[in-house]
Design a protein around this motif. Structure first.
Motif, PDB file in Angstrom:
ATOM      1  N   HIS A   1     -24.942 -22.063 -21.649  1.00  0.00           N
ATOM      2  CA  HIS A   1     -23.634 -21.863 -21.030  1.00  0.00           C
ATOM      3  C   HIS A   1     -23.491 -22.957 -19.988  1.00  0.00           C
ATOM      4  O   HIS A   1     -24.230 -22.975 -19.007  1.00  0.00           O
ATOM      5  N   HIS A   2     -22.589 -23.853 -20.199  1.00  0.00           N
ATOM      6  CA  HIS A   2     -22.488 -25.027 -19.328  1.00  0.00           C
ATOM      7  C   HIS A   2     -21.164 -25.021 -18.566  1.00  0.00           C
ATOM      8  O   HIS A   2     -20.143 -25.469 -19.087  1.00  0.00           O
ATOM      9  N   PRO A   3     -21.119 -24.480 -17.323  1.00  0.00           N
ATOM     10  CA  PRO A   3     -19.903 -24.590 -16.521  1.00  0.00           C
ATOM     11  C   PRO A   3     -19.557 -26.056 -16.289  1.00  0.00           C
ATOM     12  O   PRO A   3     -20.440 -26.884 -16.089  1.00  0.00           O
ATOM     13  N   LEU A   4     -18.287 -26.344 -16.299  1.00  0.00           N
ATOM     14  CA  LEU A   4     -17.841 -27.725 -16.170  1.00  0.00           C
ATOM     15  C   LEU A   4     -17.585 -28.118 -14.715  1.00  0.00           C
ATOM     16  O   LEU A   4     -17.256 -29.263 -14.442  1.00  0.00           O
ATOM     17  N   TYR A   5     -17.712 -27.180 -13.788  1.00  0.00           N
ATOM     18  CA  TYR A   5     -17.483 -27.488 -12.379  1.00  0.00           C
ATOM     19  C   TYR A   5     -18.264 -26.480 -11.538  1.00  0.00           C
ATOM     20  O   TYR A   5     -18.691 -25.425 -12.017  1.00  0.00           O
ATOM     21  N   TYR A   6     -18.459 -26.829 -10.285  1.00  0.00           N
ATOM     22  CA  TYR A   6     -19.123 -25.945  -9.338  1.00  0.00           C
ATOM     23  C   TYR A   6     -18.204 -25.785  -8.134  1.00  0.00           C
ATOM     24  O   TYR A   6     -17.396 -26.674  -7.830  1.00  0.00           O
ATOM     25  N   ILE A   7     -18.319 -24.647  -7.455  1.00  0.00           N
ATOM     26  CA  ILE A   7     -17.471 -24.380  -6.296  1.00  0.00           C
ATOM     27  C   ILE A   7     -18.338 -24.266  -5.055  1.00  0.00           C
ATOM     28  O   ILE A   7     -19.300 -23.499  -5.025  1.00  0.00           O
ATOM     29  N   ASP A   8     -18.012 -25.055  -4.062  1.00  0.00           N
ATOM     30  CA  ASP A   8     -18.666 -24.973  -2.763  1.00  0.00           C
ATOM     31  C   ASP A   8     -17.646 -24.394  -1.795  1.00  0.00           C
ATOM     32  O   ASP A   8     -16.637 -25.032  -1.507  1.00  0.00           O
ATOM     33  N   HIS A   9     -17.886 -23.166  -1.319  1.00  0.00           N
ATOM     34  CA  HIS A   9     -16.891 -22.550  -0.443  1.00  0.00           C
ATOM     35  C   HIS A   9     -17.517 -22.205   0.897  1.00  0.00           C
ATOM     36  O   HIS A   9     -18.659 -21.766   0.975  1.00  0.00           O
ATOM     37  N   THR A  10     -16.762 -22.464   1.955  1.00  0.00           N
ATOM     38  CA  THR A  10     -17.199 -22.175   3.307  1.00  0.00           C
ATOM     39  C   THR A  10     -16.387 -20.990   3.805  1.00  0.00           C
ATOM     40  O   THR A  10     -15.215 -21.127   4.131  1.00  0.00           O
ATOM     41  N   THR A  11     -16.995 -19.846   3.835  1.00  0.00           N
ATOM     42  CA  THR A  11     -16.285 -18.656   4.263  1.00  0.00           C
ATOM     43  C   THR A  11     -17.285 -17.603   4.678  1.00  0.00           C
ATOM     44  O   THR A  11     -18.484 -17.843   4.728  1.00  0.00           O
ATOM     45  N   GLY A  12     -16.802 -16.445   4.953  1.00  0.00           N
ATOM     46  CA  GLY A  12     -17.639 -15.315   5.298  1.00  0.00           C
ATOM     47  C   GLY A  12     -16.876 -14.044   5.007  1.00  0.00           C
ATOM     48  O   GLY A  12     -15.949 -14.030   4.199  1.00  0.00           O
ATOM     49  N   THR A  13     -17.278 -12.999   5.682  1.00  0.00           N
ATOM     50  CA  THR A  13     -16.614 -11.710   5.546  1.00  0.00           C
ATOM     51  C   THR A  13     -15.753 -11.479   6.779  1.00  0.00           C
ATOM     52  O   THR A  13     -16.205 -11.700   7.907  1.00  0.00           O
ATOM     53  N   ILE A  14     -14.529 -11.051   6.557  1.00  0.00           N
ATOM     54  CA  ILE A  14     -13.574 -10.843   7.649  1.00  0.00           C
ATOM     55  C   ILE A  14     -13.241  -9.366   7.727  1.00  0.00           C
ATOM     56  O   ILE A  14     -12.977  -8.725   6.696  1.00  0.00           O
ATOM     57  N   ILE A  15     -13.242  -8.824   8.936  1.00  0.00           N
ATOM     58  CA  ILE A  15     -12.866  -7.425   9.147  1.00  0.00           C
ATOM     59  C   ILE A  15     -11.473  -7.400   9.770  1.00  0.00           C
ATOM     60  O   ILE A  15     -11.226  -8.047  10.790  1.00  0.00           O
ATOM     61  N   VAL A  16     -10.584  -6.658   9.130  1.00  0.00           N
ATOM     62  CA  VAL A  16      -9.175  -6.593   9.516  1.00  0.00           C
ATOM     63  C   VAL A  16      -8.898  -5.226  10.141  1.00  0.00           C
ATOM     64  O   VAL A  16      -9.346  -4.191   9.619  1.00  0.00           O
ATOM     65  N   ASP A  17      -8.170  -5.217  11.250  1.00  0.00           N
ATOM     66  CA  ASP A  17      -7.935  -3.952  11.948  1.00  0.00           C
ATOM     67  C   ASP A  17      -6.769  -3.173  11.346  1.00  0.00           C
ATOM     68  O   ASP A  17      -6.166  -3.588  10.344  1.00  0.00           O
ATOM     69  N   ARG A  18      -6.448  -2.053  11.940  1.00  0.00           N
ATOM     70  CA  ARG A  18      -5.431  -1.148  11.399  1.00  0.00           C
ATOM     71  C   ARG A  18      -4.030  -1.757  11.399  1.00  0.00           C
ATOM     72  O   ARG A  18      -3.171  -1.326  10.628  1.00  0.00           O
ATOM     73  N   GLN A  19      -3.817  -2.753  12.258  1.00  0.00           N
ATOM     74  CA  GLN A  19      -2.510  -3.425  12.304  1.00  0.00           C
ATOM     75  C   GLN A  19      -2.430  -4.609  11.341  1.00  0.00           C
ATOM     76  O   GLN A  19      -1.418  -5.304  11.291  1.00  0.00           O
ATOM     77  N   GLY A  20      -3.485  -4.854  10.592  1.00  0.00           N
ATOM     78  CA  GLY A  20      -3.482  -5.974   9.658  1.00  0.00           C
ATOM     79  C   GLY A  20      -3.898  -7.284  10.293  1.00  0.00           C
ATOM     80  O   GLY A  20      -3.693  -8.346   9.705  1.00  0.00           O
ATOM     81  N   ASN A  21      -4.517  -7.227  11.476  1.00  0.00           N
ATOM     82  CA  ASN A  21      -4.963  -8.443  12.161  1.00  0.00           C
ATOM     83  C   ASN A  21      -6.436  -8.707  11.878  1.00  0.00           C
ATOM     84  O   ASN A  21      -7.268  -7.796  11.951  1.00  0.00           O
ATOM     85  N   GLN A  22      -6.757  -9.952  11.570  1.00  0.00           N
ATOM     86  CA  GLN A  22      -8.147 -10.361  11.347  1.00  0.00           C
ATOM     87  C   GLN A  22      -8.834 -10.456  12.701  1.00  0.00           C
ATOM     88  O   GLN A  22      -8.454 -11.241  13.554  1.00  0.00           O
ATOM     89  N   ARG A  23      -9.891  -9.633  12.884  1.00  0.00           N
ATOM     90  CA  ARG A  23     -10.500  -9.491  14.200  1.00  0.00           C
ATOM     91  C   ARG A  23     -11.937  -9.991  14.286  1.00  0.00           C
ATOM     92  O   ARG A  23     -12.386 -10.434  15.354  1.00  0.00           O
ATOM     93  N   VAL A  24     -12.694  -9.883  13.184  1.00  0.00           N
ATOM     94  CA  VAL A  24     -14.119 -10.196  13.238  1.00  0.00           C
ATOM     95  C   VAL A  24     -14.497 -11.054  12.033  1.00  0.00           C
ATOM     96  O   VAL A  24     -14.050 -10.800  10.914  1.00  0.00           O
TER      97      VAL A  24
END
Length: 266
Positions: free
Chosen positions: A219-242
């Motif tokens: 199985h030969h994928p034709l591309y690789y993905i390098d992503h810079t991210t993490g896990t985000i916790i969103v509060d009850r108002q829909g705001n990204q807080r952590v």
């Protein structure tokens, strides 16, 4: 005698004053040490941006625009349906060979730890960064194989891009193939495959780079993905807080941050 007494008395006063000056110096030094070591003094002095969470506080909080993506059951999922509850959002792709499986395992631990609060007070979402490959059926298999019950989301690229931007996800696709064996470097576990040799799913030569009995389907994928991210916790108002980086997760502390936000009013 009176003169001698007066001289001794004045000498004692001078000595006492000297002691007091020295004491003030010592107290001042201790006070300075206390100020330096007091909580928060080594970090930002901006009192408008308090450090509340174990993870990285997002200051100011970022509002999350509504989006509608498709889950592993081919059903639409709208982010605004979760307003009023806490949402934990992770980013991954199913062919990721390293950190993504651990992210999913961390999320599974959080799901178990939330107990009856999961789906009521708090929700989990996993969003792909590889919509070219991760369609609903691929995400279904990924979630099913790992026993993951929360939504795994994808859609067309033009729908995904503004979602990534809203969470400040950075990613890059590339197709570097240093040894020319047809497997891009990000997936290639054998970067020195002899030229012209047939390879397996990991980019390892089927003749010279195999352990006995371990030949895998090609199985030969034709591309690789390098992503810079993490896990985000969103509060009850829909705001990204952590923000929690993928490589610095502490599951107990992530859970504490979630519960802190659950304790806030809607």
């Amino acid at each position: 005698n009176d003169r001698q007494f007066g001289s001794s008395y004045m000498s004692g006063i001078v000595h006492l004053l000297s002691d007091k000056k020295e004491l003030r110096k010592q107290v001042g030094a201790l006070s300075l040490i206390f100020v330096i070591l007091a909580p928060g003094c080594l970090g930002s002095t901006d009192q408008s941006e308090p450090d509340i969470f174990y993870g990285e506080d997002i200051n100011p909080p970022r509002p999350t625009p509504n989006f509608v993506l498709i889950d592993q059951n081919d059903d639409p999922v709208a982010f605004n349906d979760y307003l009023g509850d806490v949402v934990v959002v992770a980013f991954l792709f199913t062919r990721c060979p390293d950190v993504c499986p651990q992210v999913s395992a961390n999320m599974a631990w959080i799901a178990d730890s939330l107990g009856d609060d999961l789906g009521v007070e708090a929700h989990l979402l996993s969003i792909t960064v590889d919509p070219w490959y991760d369609n609903s059926s691929v995400l279904w298999n990924y979630a099913y194989d790992r026993g993951l019950g929360w939504p795994h989301l994808s859609s067309d690229l033009e729908v995904m891009e503004p979602v990534w931007r809203s969470f400040e996800v950075g990613l890059e696709t590339y197709a570097n193939d240093s040894d020319g064996d047809g497997t891009v470097d990000g997936f290639d576990l054998c970067p020195d495959t002899p030229e012209g040799e047939q390879t397996d799913a990991d980019g390892c030569g089927v003749e010279t780079q195999q352990s006995e009995g371990e030949l895998k389907a090609m199985h030969h994928p034709l591309y690789y993905i390098d992503h810079t991210t993490g896990t985000i916790i969103v509060d009850r108002q829909g705001n990204q807080r952590v923000y929690w980086g993928d490589f610095v997760w502490n599951a107990d502390m992530v859970l504490e941050d979630i519960r802190h936000l659950m304790g806030e009013s809607a």
